[in-house]
Design a protein around this motif. Structure first.
Motif, mmCIF file in Angstrom:
data_model
loop_
_atom_site.group_PDB
_atom_site.id
_atom_site.type_symbol
_atom_site.label_atom_id
_atom_site.label_comp_id
_atom_site.label_asym_id
_atom_site.label_seq_id
_atom_site.Cartn_x
_atom_site.Cartn_y
_atom_site.Cartn_z
ATOM 1 N N ARG A 1 43.985 77.218 10.272
ATOM 2 C CA ARG A 1 44.310 75.969 10.952
ATOM 3 C C ARG A 1 45.823 75.891 11.057
ATOM 4 O O ARG A 1 46.545 76.213 10.118
ATOM 5 C CB ARG A 1 43.765 74.760 10.194
ATOM 6 N N ARG B 1 46.130 68.000 25.288
ATOM 7 C CA ARG B 1 46.141 67.776 23.834
ATOM 8 C C ARG B 1 47.346 68.476 23.205
ATOM 9 O O ARG B 1 47.684 69.598 23.571
ATOM 10 C CB ARG B 1 44.841 68.303 23.205
ATOM 11 N N LYS C 1 42.100 74.535 14.740
ATOM 12 C CA LYS C 1 41.589 75.809 14.254
ATOM 13 C C LYS C 1 42.013 76.913 15.215
ATOM 14 O O LYS C 1 42.286 76.665 16.383
ATOM 15 C CB LYS C 1 40.073 75.766 14.156
ATOM 16 N N GLN D 1 29.883 77.874 17.694
ATOM 17 C CA GLN D 1 29.896 77.206 16.380
ATOM 18 C C GLN D 1 31.170 76.385 16.154
ATOM 19 O O GLN D 1 31.324 75.757 15.112
ATOM 20 C CB GLN D 1 29.766 78.268 15.280
ATOM 21 N N LEU D 2 32.075 76.402 17.126
ATOM 22 C CA LEU D 2 33.360 75.717 16.954
ATOM 23 C C LEU D 2 33.399 74.370 17.658
ATOM 24 O O LEU D 2 32.713 74.163 18.659
ATOM 25 C CB LEU D 2 34.492 76.578 17.534
ATOM 26 N N ASP D 3 34.222 73.484 17.126
ATOM 27 C CA ASP D 3 34.604 72.272 17.851
ATOM 28 C C ASP D 3 35.778 72.690 18.739
ATOM 29 O O ASP D 3 36.946 72.649 18.336
ATOM 30 C CB ASP D 3 35.023 71.180 16.871
ATOM 31 N N THR D 4 35.474 73.097 19.947
ATOM 32 C CA THR D 4 36.481 73.702 20.806
ATOM 33 C C THR D 4 37.564 72.734 21.245
ATOM 34 O O THR D 4 38.668 73.140 21.607
ATOM 35 C CB THR D 4 35.816 74.313 22.050
ATOM 36 N N SER D 5 37.252 71.453 21.235
ATOM 37 C CA SER D 5 38.272 70.482 21.665
ATOM 38 C C SER D 5 39.444 70.433 20.695
ATOM 39 O O SER D 5 40.496 69.870 21.016
ATOM 40 C CB SER D 5 37.646 69.088 21.784
ATOM 41 N N ASN D 6 39.263 71.017 19.526
ATOM 42 C CA ASN D 6 40.310 71.013 18.503
ATOM 43 C C ASN D 6 40.598 72.442 18.046
ATOM 44 O O ASN D 6 40.874 72.676 16.880
ATOM 45 C CB ASN D 6 39.871 70.137 17.318
ATOM 46 N N SER D 7 40.518 73.402 18.999
ATOM 47 C CA SER D 7 40.676 74.812 18.644
ATOM 48 C C SER D 7 41.573 75.531 19.642
ATOM 49 O O SER D 7 41.704 75.127 20.799
ATOM 50 C CB SER D 7 39.313 75.518 18.602
ATOM 51 N N ARG E 1 34.391 76.178 27.961
ATOM 52 C CA ARG E 1 34.092 75.437 26.720
ATOM 53 C C ARG E 1 35.187 74.425 26.382
ATOM 54 O O ARG E 1 35.133 73.785 25.352
ATOM 55 C CB ARG E 1 33.930 76.415 25.551
#
Length: 436
Positions: free
Chosen positions: A21, A43, A49, A66-72, A89
């Protein structure tokens, strides 16, 4: 806040544990990667991540699911298949690596809100630099303990003992004056030392040889003390060092407190035996009378009380009697020591002759002295007895009346520095001359 190696190492070590992260700042990333931005995303300034696309497309797609892509953030080479999947994505940011100048990324032609950043470095180097783009505000310790400039070293040590801080900010009125680190305690810092009532390192506190001698205040003869730099010296042939200290109070136009004045007048009384010692001067008398006025005391009454409470020799250990006031010297190739005992009854000394001799013999051996003397002085009747313990027959040349081996009567002698020491130095000088 405060940043040290610990915070940097923690950042780098966390980057290798589980899903990395980082605190993403678009402008920071562009600067650190020497990158160009194709599209600024919506963003920014968030804890995100990181995923690296260094695997087959199917495996990457499975993990992306498996990821929260909006925060990756996704890092990948110029691979059209994965780039298209990442944009679909809605990743926060996409870093396309290994693009040379003029090379265009394989981007799909559809609207999206993802950051698109082109890095000239390969994937591994881009990832390493991405971690180092973290803003210092996310790494720093904002609760670091601080100290003022006049804090003690012990206070700093306690902070280092009780915290993981590697540095302590030193603040004065909110302004940073410096940083104290653990390694500072490994530096050799000389203590600054003022010699008072002596001027020879053999008589100084332990460690004086390694200190910076910055001043001498004394009323004894001067020995072989040397200094690196010029220093202040205040020395006069008076009976007490406190006479000199009081003169410095006067020179600096400072009136001592009542309690300080009382301590100084008591010291002058003891050093000069209430002005009866041959070392006494008019300067001592003047200082004594003026200090008595400041303290609101009758100095003669104080002297009577002090001498009336002189401890009986029998109440003290033989070791204390021999070592309590020992001064060591080295002259003409001979190391010697003279200790002085003050009493109101010399008969007490006669009862302790043999125990004193045994202790003197032991002390002379332990200290490696060639000659050891104990001067026992009757402060009421102004007379002394000298006990001598010598490896040779040096004491045979003393101009004093010998009663038995190593015991001499010294009528009228009360001063070690003004009466006994000059005679001892005469003996040593003549002995050295005879040898040469």
């Amino acid at each position: 806040g405060l940043i040290s190696e610990d915070e940097i190492m923690k950042l780098l070590s966390v980057a290798g544990q589980g899903r990395t992260r980082i605190f993403f700042s678009g402008d920071n990333v562009l600067n650190v990667l020497d990158a160009r931005v194709v599209q600024r995303g919506s963003r920014d300034l968030a804890n995100m991540k990181v995923m690296i696309g260094a695997m087959p497309t199917e495996s990457a797609a499975q993990r992306i699911g498996q990821l929260d892509t909006s925060n990756s953030i996704f890092i990948v080479g110029n691979r059209a298949d994965l780039i298209s999947h990442v944009i679909d994505r809605d990743f926060a940011a996409l870093i396309i690596t290994g693009l040379s100048d003029g090379e265009e990324p394989a981007l799909p032609q559809r609207p999206h809100s993802t950051w698109i950043i082109c890095s000239p470095y390969d994937t591994l180097e881009s990832y390493r630099r991405l971690v180092l783009s973290t803003p210092v505000s996310e790494v720093m310790v904002s609760t670091a303990r601080t100290l003022p400039p006049d804090a003690t070293i012990e206070e700093a040590k306690e902070i280092f003992r009780s915290t993981h801080q590697r540095g302590i900010p030193v603040l004065e009125n909110g302004r940073l004056e410096g940083i104290l680190t653990r390694s500072d305690f490994l530096k050799s810092v000389k203590k600054r030392l003022i010699l008072v009532d002596h001027n020879e390192l053999d008589q100084a506190v332990d460690g004086a040889a390694d200190a910076e001698i910055c001043e001498v205040l004394d009323h004894h003869r001067f020995g072989g003390v040397t200094t690196t730099n010029p220093i202040h010296i205040y020395a006069r042939p008076v009976g007490s060092s406190c006479t000199l200290i009081y003169q410095l109070f006067q020179k600096n136009e400072i009136v001592p407190k009542t309690s300080t004045a009382f301590l100084m007048l008591s010291s002058i009384i003891c050093d000069t035996l209430a002005l009866k010692s041959p070392t006494s001067t008019e300067e001592d008398r003047t200082a004594l009378e003026e200090l008595a006025a400041i303290a609101g005391e009758d100095w003669q009454a104080v002297a009577g009380e002090i001498f009336a409470n002189t401890r009986a020799l029998a109440s003290r250990s033989v070791t204390d009697l021999v070592t309590g006031d020992l001064k060591q010297y080295s002259e003409f190739g001979v190391s010697f020591g003279i200790s002085q005992i003050e009493t109101t009854d010399l008969d007490e000394v006669g009862q302790l002759i043999e125990p004193l001799r045994r202790e003197m013999k032991k002390l002379r051996s332990d200290e490696g002295l060639d000659w050891l003397m104990v001067l026992a002085s009757d402060i009421i009747h102004a007379r002394s007895v000298l006990l001598s313990c010598s490896a040779t027959s040096l004491d045979e040349s003393l101009n004093y009346h010998r009663t038995t081996d190593g015991i001499f009567l010294l009528p009228g002698v009360l001063s070690r520095k003004k009466q006994l020491l000059p005679e001892v130095l005469r003996v040593l000088r003549e002995n050295a001359k005879a040898k040469s």
